[in-house]
Design an enzyme around this catalytic site. Structure first.
Site, mmCIF file in Angstrom:
data_model
loop_
_atom_site.group_PDB
_atom_site.id
_atom_site.type_symbol
_atom_site.label_atom_id
_atom_site.label_comp_id
_atom_site.label_asym_id
_atom_site.label_seq_id
_atom_site.Cartn_x
_atom_site.Cartn_y
_atom_site.Cartn_z
ATOM 1 N N ASP A 53 8.477 15.989 11.978
ATOM 2 C CA ASP A 53 8.252 15.810 10.535
ATOM 3 C C ASP A 53 6.762 15.892 10.224
ATOM 4 O OD1 ASP A 53 9.105 15.542 7.930
ATOM 5 O OD2 ASP A 53 9.193 13.355 7.985
ATOM 6 N N GLY A 71 11.580 1.450 3.947
ATOM 7 C CA GLY A 71 11.010 0.186 3.513
ATOM 8 C C GLY A 71 9.579 0.361 3.039
ATOM 9 N N ILE A 115 0.816 -1.225 0.000
ATOM 10 C CA ILE A 115 0.000 0.000 0.000
ATOM 11 C C ILE A 115 0.845 1.269 0.000
ATOM 12 C CG2 ILE A 115 -2.039 -1.043 1.038
ATOM 13 C CD1 ILE A 115 -1.162 -0.023 3.739
#
Length: 256
Positions: A150, A33, A27
């Site tokens: 972030d 990763g 997805i």
């Protein structure tokens, strides 16, 4: 392959994911990763798993995300954490699996860009709702002395029920009683607060949890326009521009 131990967690202590989870489909792809949808073999529930590639130099980020998820995912605006798993694979390299709540609605960035492609703009009431829910999640982090570092549209996900979830804590920082400010420049350039950028040039510069508020403000612009300010520039040029724009804004405010 991953080392057998991190600084404070022992990877070998985590169970094998294949005993519980079955990968259904890919997805997404993150910095370290891929992200997959997985099925729980026991109860049929679905979740998302971030499978971390076997890279030695991300140990610190792995531990940061694991510790924050384990301690702080009990809030309605933070993605739920279902556990860490360790899969041994001599041929391809060992993997760490972070199993998380499945947010089928995608990111709020995807939502904003999809609307713009159709010739629409996100309604201000929807933007306000997203920002309010994200702020609740950030408040939870900040009360617990954690800076996300972030905050951006891609790290704010939607559930199928319309919930808003903060995700991706790999670069988050936990503050201690003796260290209430940080001096490491991390994050995604276009959303980065000026005081965070300053840490690259000025060794005595520091910042605190308020940098997340700046980033969320940039995210508000992103949701309305589809992109953050200065997104037409190379990221390194943007890093030089952001502090200057902030100074100009402060000067304008002082003069008016």
């Amino acid at each position: 392959m991953f080392p057998q131990t991190g600084k404070s967690i022992v990877f070998d202590n985590f169970p094998d994911p294949t005993d519980t989870w079955e990968i259904i489909e890919t997805i997404g792809k993150g910095t370290y990763g891929k992200v997959y949808k997985v099925l729980n073999k026991t109860d049929g529930s679905k979740a998302a798993v971030k499978i971390l590639d076997p890279i030695h130099d991300i140990d610190e980020e792995i531990e940061a995300e694991y510790n924050i998820l384990k301690a702080l995912s009990d809030h309605s605006n933070v993605v739920k954490f279902y556990g860490m798993y360790y899969k041994k694979d001599v041929k391809c390299g060992d993997q760490l699996w972070l199993v998380l709540e499945l947010c089928n609605g995608g990111s709020v960035t995807d939502l904003a860009k999809g609307m713009l492609r159709r010739g629409d703009r996100m309604d201000e009431a929807i933007i306000a709702y997203i920002l309010h829910e994200a702020l609740m999640g950030l408040q939870h982090l900040h009360i617990n002395k954690t800076i996300h570092r972030d905050v951006k549209g891609n790290n704010i996900l939607l559930t199928t029920q319309g919930g808003i979830k903060l995700v991706d804590f790999g670069v988050s920082a936990q503050l201690t009683n003796t260290r209430l400010r940080r001096n490491t420049s991390v994050g995604t350039p276009f959303w980065m607060a000026p005081e965070v950028i300053a840490c690259e040039q000025q060794l005595d510069s520091t910042y605190d949890a308020r940098c997340d508020v700046w980033s969320l403000g940039i995210t508000a612009i992103e949701l309305g326009d589809g992109d953050p300010p200065l997104s037409d520039l190379h990221p390194m040029r943007a890093l030089f521009k952001i502090p200057r724009l902030c100074s100009d804004l402060l000067l304008y405010t002082d003069c008016h």
